[in-house]
Design an enzyme around this catalytic site. Structure first.
Site, short mmCIF file in Angstrom:
data_model
loop_
_atom_site.label_atom_id
_atom_site.label_comp_id
_atom_site.label_asym_id
_atom_site.label_seq_id
_atom_site.Cartn_x
_atom_site.Cartn_y
_atom_site.Cartn_z
N ASP A 9 14.52 18.04 39.80
CA ASP A 9 13.96 18.05 41.16
C ASP A 9 15.10 17.59 42.08
O ASP A 9 16.06 16.96 41.62
CB ASP A 9 12.77 17.07 41.20
CG ASP A 9 12.26 16.85 42.61
OD1 ASP A 9 12.03 17.85 43.30
OD2 ASP A 9 12.12 15.68 43.01
N ASP A 11 14.80 16.28 45.88
CA ASP A 11 14.49 15.12 46.73
C ASP A 11 14.04 13.94 45.86
O ASP A 11 13.04 14.04 45.15
CB ASP A 11 13.36 15.47 47.71
CG ASP A 11 13.77 16.52 48.73
OD1 ASP A 11 14.79 16.32 49.40
OD2 ASP A 11 13.06 17.54 48.85
N GLY A 46 6.96 15.28 46.65
CA GLY A 46 6.82 16.47 45.80
C GLY A 46 5.83 17.50 46.32
O GLY A 46 5.67 18.56 45.73
N VAL A 47 5.17 17.18 47.43
CA VAL A 47 4.11 18.04 47.96
C VAL A 47 4.72 18.99 49.00
O VAL A 47 5.58 18.58 49.79
CB VAL A 47 3.01 17.16 48.60
CG1 VAL A 47 1.93 17.99 49.25
CG2 VAL A 47 2.42 16.23 47.55
N ARG A 49 5.39 21.51 52.31
CA ARG A 49 5.36 21.16 53.73
C ARG A 49 3.94 21.26 54.32
O ARG A 49 3.45 20.34 54.96
CB ARG A 49 6.32 22.08 54.50
CG ARG A 49 6.62 21.61 55.90
CD ARG A 49 7.60 22.56 56.59
NE ARG A 49 8.79 22.81 55.80
CZ ARG A 49 9.64 23.82 56.00
NH1 ARG A 49 9.44 24.66 57.00
NH2 ARG A 49 10.69 23.99 55.23
N SER A 116 11.29 22.11 48.01
CA SER A 116 11.81 22.18 49.38
C SER A 116 12.45 23.52 49.72
O SER A 116 13.30 24.02 49.00
CB SER A 116 12.84 21.07 49.60
OG SER A 116 13.43 21.22 50.88
N ASN A 118 14.37 23.61 52.17
CA ASN A 118 15.67 23.18 52.69
C ASN A 118 16.66 22.88 51.57
O ASN A 118 17.77 22.41 51.84
CB ASN A 118 15.50 21.94 53.57
CG ASN A 118 14.78 22.25 54.86
OD1 ASN A 118 15.27 23.02 55.68
ND2 ASN A 118 13.59 21.70 55.03
N ASP A 170 10.73 12.69 40.32
CA ASP A 170 10.37 11.39 40.89
C ASP A 170 8.94 11.38 41.43
O ASP A 170 8.47 10.35 41.91
CB ASP A 170 11.33 11.00 42.03
CG ASP A 170 11.08 11.84 43.26
OD1 ASP A 170 11.01 13.08 43.13
OD2 ASP A 170 10.94 11.27 44.36
C1 BG6 Z 1 9.78 17.98 48.29
C2 BG6 Z 1 9.58 16.65 48.98
O1 BG6 Z 1 10.93 17.96 47.52
O2 BG6 Z 1 9.86 19.03 49.25
C3 BG6 Z 1 8.38 16.71 49.90
O3 BG6 Z 1 9.39 15.62 48.01
C4 BG6 Z 1 8.51 17.89 50.87
O4 BG6 Z 1 8.26 15.50 50.60
C5 BG6 Z 1 8.72 19.17 50.08
O5 BG6 Z 1 7.35 18.01 51.67
C6 BG6 Z 1 8.90 20.39 50.98
O6 BG6 Z 1 10.09 20.24 51.70
P1 BG6 Z 1 10.57 21.17 52.88
O7 BG6 Z 1 12.03 20.78 53.04
O8 BG6 Z 1 10.42 22.58 52.43
O9 BG6 Z 1 9.74 20.86 54.06
MG MG Z 2 11.13 14.68 44.44
#
Ligand code: BG6
Ligand code: MG
Length: 213
Positions: A9, A11, A46-47, A49, A116, A118, A170
């Site tokens: 993972d 983040d 982990g949830v 957006r 994510s 991002n 995590d």
């Molecule tokens: C996860 C984070 O890795 O990515 C979450 O733990 C976040 O908190 C999720 O909401 C989605 O991320 P993003 O960057 O696509 O908004």
């Molecule tokens: Mg994570």
């Protein structure tokens, strides 16, 4: 167990972005007058957006239309994108580079399995763009953790069967996702106390590659 790939993972495992997510959601929530604090932020680990937004909106007195919800999530993401521009290799979490270097040296495949969207920008900013054998992230999947889709895709992309992949997570949702995909899971950080995780460590400086394999 015989492990031929490790799926990380991003983040909270490779890099600490918790504070960036918290500050970005907090700015949006304050503008909307919605109660939001670090305790609620923990539930977003982990949830995805939009699912994170749904958790935040439980505290809202106003009902938001679908279009308005997209605008709120986009506004948060714009703040977040600005904050992650400041990330650098110094934000890589303890033990990560030693573990990655040794796994590579031993010929074990390494992959990213992140919710994510991002993820590519974050990896680039911390100097790990193109470093992994494969990446699977929020841009490539329909179902987010605890669904195993992102980890199964990462396994497929490195060409290793799921039972031979170790997931490092995590988030409790990520531990559940890895196990649902038939993979052993190393829980770190907030998931280091998750009793369902196959292995547990406070962070990656507290475990060796031999223990992981
Ligand atoms: C996860 C984070 O890795 O990515 C979450 O733990 C976040 O908190 C999720 O909401 C989605 O991320 P993003 O960057 O696509 O908004
Ligand atoms: Mg994570």
């Amino acid at each position: 167990m015989s492990i031929n790939a490790v799926i990380f993972d991003l983040d909270g495992v490779i890099v600490s972005t918790d504070d960036c997510h918290y500050r970005a959601w907090k700015m949006m929530a304050d503008e909307e007058g919605i109660e939001f604090n670090r305790e609620i932020n923990e539930r977003l680990r982990g949830v995805s957006r939009m699912e994170s937004l749904a958790i935040i909106l439980v505290k809202s007195e106003k009902e938001y239309s679908s279009e308005e919800q997209v605008e709120l999530a986009t506004r948060k993401n714009n703040y977040y994108v600005d904050l992650i521009k400041e990330l650098s290799p110094a934000d890589i979490l303890p033990g990560v580079m030693d573990i990655l270097t040794e796994l590579k040296a031993r010929g074990i495949k390494i992959a990213i399995g992140s919710s994510s969207r991002n993820s590519p920008a974050i990896l680039k900013n911390i100097g790990l763009g193109g470093y992994f054998d494969a990446e699977a992230d929020g841009n490539h999947i329909q179902n987010s953790k605890p669904d195993p889709e992102v980890f199964l895709l990462a396994a497929e992309r490195v060409g290793v069967s799921p039972v031979e992949c170790l997931v490092v997570e995590d988030a409790d949702a990520g531990v559940e996702a890895g196990l649902a995909g038939g993979m052993p899971v190393l829980g770190v950080g907030a998931a280091s106390v998750n009793p369902t995780a196959t292995l547990q460590a406070d962070d990656l400086s507290k475990i060796t590659v031999d223990q992981m394999l």
